[in-house]
Scaffold this motif. Structure first.
Motif, PDB file in Angstrom:
ATOM      1  N   ILE A  16       0.557  -1.227  -0.204  1.00  0.00           N
ATOM      2  CA  ILE A  16       0.097   0.049   0.086  1.00  0.00           C
ATOM      3  C   ILE A  16       0.792   1.423   0.173  1.00  0.00           C
ATOM      4  O   ILE A  16       0.498   2.572  -0.911  1.00  0.00           O
ATOM      5  N   ASP A  17       1.351   1.285   0.723  1.00  0.00           N
ATOM      6  CA  ASP A  17       2.717   2.090   1.170  1.00  0.00           C
ATOM      7  C   ASP A  17       3.482   3.301  -0.355  1.00  0.00           C
ATOM      8  O   ASP A  17       3.578   3.893  -1.219  1.00  0.00           O
ATOM      9  N   LYS A  20       1.093   4.256  -2.838  1.00  0.00           N
ATOM     10  CA  LYS A  20       0.663   5.441  -2.802  1.00  0.00           C
ATOM     11  C   LYS A  20       2.028   6.171  -3.253  1.00  0.00           C
ATOM     12  O   LYS A  20       1.425   7.147  -3.526  1.00  0.00           O
ATOM     13  N   LEU A  58      -6.199   0.276  -1.323  1.00  0.00           N
ATOM     14  CA  LEU A  58      -6.156   1.392  -1.454  1.00  0.00           C
ATOM     15  C   LEU A  58      -7.862   2.023  -2.884  1.00  0.00           C
ATOM     16  O   LEU A  58      -7.998   3.364  -2.761  1.00  0.00           O
ATOM     17  N   LEU A  63      -8.122   6.153  -3.684  1.00  0.00           N
ATOM     18  CA  LEU A  63      -6.820   6.263  -4.837  1.00  0.00           C
ATOM     19  C   LEU A  63      -7.011   6.075  -5.948  1.00  0.00           C
ATOM     20  O   LEU A  63      -6.101   6.410  -6.774  1.00  0.00           O
ATOM     21  N   ILE A  81      -6.088  12.580  -3.294  1.00  0.00           N
ATOM     22  CA  ILE A  81      -4.039  12.360  -4.084  1.00  0.00           C
ATOM     23  C   ILE A  81      -3.764  13.909  -2.606  1.00  0.00           C
ATOM     24  O   ILE A  81      -3.001  13.250  -1.862  1.00  0.00           O
ATOM     25  N   ALA A  84      -3.615  12.430   0.860  1.00  0.00           N
ATOM     26  CA  ALA A  84      -2.801  11.401   1.048  1.00  0.00           C
ATOM     27  C   ALA A  84      -1.232  11.906   1.236  1.00  0.00           C
ATOM     28  O   ALA A  84      -1.217  10.952   2.298  1.00  0.00           O
ATOM     29  N   ARG A  85      -0.996  12.926   0.175  1.00  0.00           N
ATOM     30  CA  ARG A  85       0.263  13.357   0.591  1.00  0.00           C
ATOM     31  C   ARG A  85       0.165  14.141   2.135  1.00  0.00           C
ATOM     32  O   ARG A  85       1.334  13.697   2.795  1.00  0.00           O
ATOM     33  N   PHE A  88       0.662  10.958   4.560  1.00  0.00           N
ATOM     34  CA  PHE A  88       1.985  10.274   4.404  1.00  0.00           C
ATOM     35  C   PHE A  88       3.822  10.714   4.849  1.00  0.00           C
ATOM     36  O   PHE A  88       4.126  10.713   5.747  1.00  0.00           O
TER      37      PHE A  88
END
Lengths: 123, 232
Positions: A16-17, A20, A58, A63, A81, A84-85, A88
């Protein structure tokens, strides 16, 4: 080339990471089609069922989305997105600052260090 | 989900020696399952019992609902630990041999895998290196459209690059309805390819779990767990 996987975390979370990261960095462009489960599994050298699980997660995160007969695509929603950024980046910053605190650095010292490095990178 | 394999109180003795002792487990269909354990823990014995090469001392084995026999062999594709191919044959002859034997053998797939590995089908087996022979053997086994693949130490004798190739062959030829049982003691190399695993120790199953469950609950790899469980 298989993806780099570590021994201490579940494989599907690492997948996933990894995906991503590819989406956030733009390597997988918004709206573009991604490879099939089997091809991705083969690239990552992992079990296809594990890859399937990562892709489903995801999708839940918004995503990715599936078009019934066409395959899987990266979301076109840039807000998703961007979110998610942010999360993260926050996660990694937290890990980093925890690590630095363990080393005994104060907040100011950590900030100094980061500034030094980003200046070096800019030059 | 249905079970492709079931063992009920399975027992195998060689003379007085207990090779497998009272094994009762079920394996779900559609997964890649590792059969893990140190040397002499009973991995090959278990695989030979499933393939019908050995007869249980007691207990029962069900393969897709069938007892081991002619019908069960139709759904099983078995890679033995040893090289059993006839050295005098060319690879292409070997392929025709398999086509004759197995109605589910996919010749196109076999030729495709051979060409990806740059193996010339016109070469005789005896001119191939040990590692290349092992690859040919795996290609033969994976070219069948079986329900159950039994791979006994498929990555034992080959270099790391070939190991990656073999794992890739397994991943890309596997369809979700099939089950692959891989025996090995080289856990770190295949861990990421497995759904589930079984630990064998002295002929007994000491653990059956999924790879990611172990990592989630214990924060360590199956390989690390294995090293702890079998520390000398």
């Amino acid at each position: 080339m298989s993806w780099e996987l570590t021994a201490d975390r579940p494989i599907y979370l690492q997948l996933i990471d990894h995906i991503k990261m590819n989406i956030i960095s733009g390597e997988f462009a918004p709206g573009s089609k991604i490879l099939s489960v089997r091809e991705l599994a083969s690239r990552a050298c992992v079990n296809p069922n594990t890859m399937q699980r990562a892709l489903s997660e995801l999708e839940k995160l918004g995503l990715l989305y599936t078009q019934r007969t066409n395959g899987r695509f990266i979301t076109e929603n840039l807000d998703v997105i961007e979110n998610a950024r942010e999360s993260f980046a926050k996660n990694h910053t937290k890990k980093f600052s925890d690590r630095m605190s363990q080393l005994g650095l104060s907040k100011a010292q950590i900030i100094n260090l980061v500034e030094e490095f980003s200046e070096e990178d800019l030059q | 989900m249905s079970n492709i394999l079931e063992f009920k109180n399975l027992k195998k003795q060689y003379g007085k020696f207990n090779a497998l002792n009272d094994i009762t487990i079920s394996l779900p269909a559609g997964k890649i399952i590792g059969l893990l354990g140190p040397n002499g823990s009973g991995k090959t014995t278990l695989i030979k019992l499933v393939s019908g090469l050995l007869i249980p001392t007691a207990g029962e084995i069900l393969i897709d609902g069938l007892n081991p026999g002619t019908d069960s062999k139709k759904v099983i594709s078995y890679l033995p630990e040893k090289n059993y191919l006839n050295d005098y044959m060319k690879v292409s002859q070997l392929i025709d041999f398999f086509v004759d034997f197995y109605s589910d053998f996919d010749k196109t797939a076999a030729l495709d895998m051979l060409s990806r590995l740059d193996i010339d089908p016109e070469r005789k087996l005896k001119t191939l290196s040990k590692g290349t022979k092992e690859k040919v053997q795996l290609i033969m086994v994976m070219s069948r459209k079986a329900k159950l693949y039994l791979l006994d130490e498929p990555i034992g004798g080959v270099d790391p690059a070939a190991r990656d190739y073999i794992l890739d062959t397994i991943i890309s030829n596997y369809n979700n309805e099939a089950t692959i049982l891989i025996s090995t003691h080289l856990i770190a190399d295949i861990e990421s390819v497995l759904d589930e695993f079984i630990f064998l120790k002295n002929g007994e199953v000491i653990m059956q779990s999924s790879v990611d469950d172990v990592r989630e609950q214990q924060g360590k790899s199956v390989d690390a767990l294995f090293r702890e469980a079998f520390k000398c």
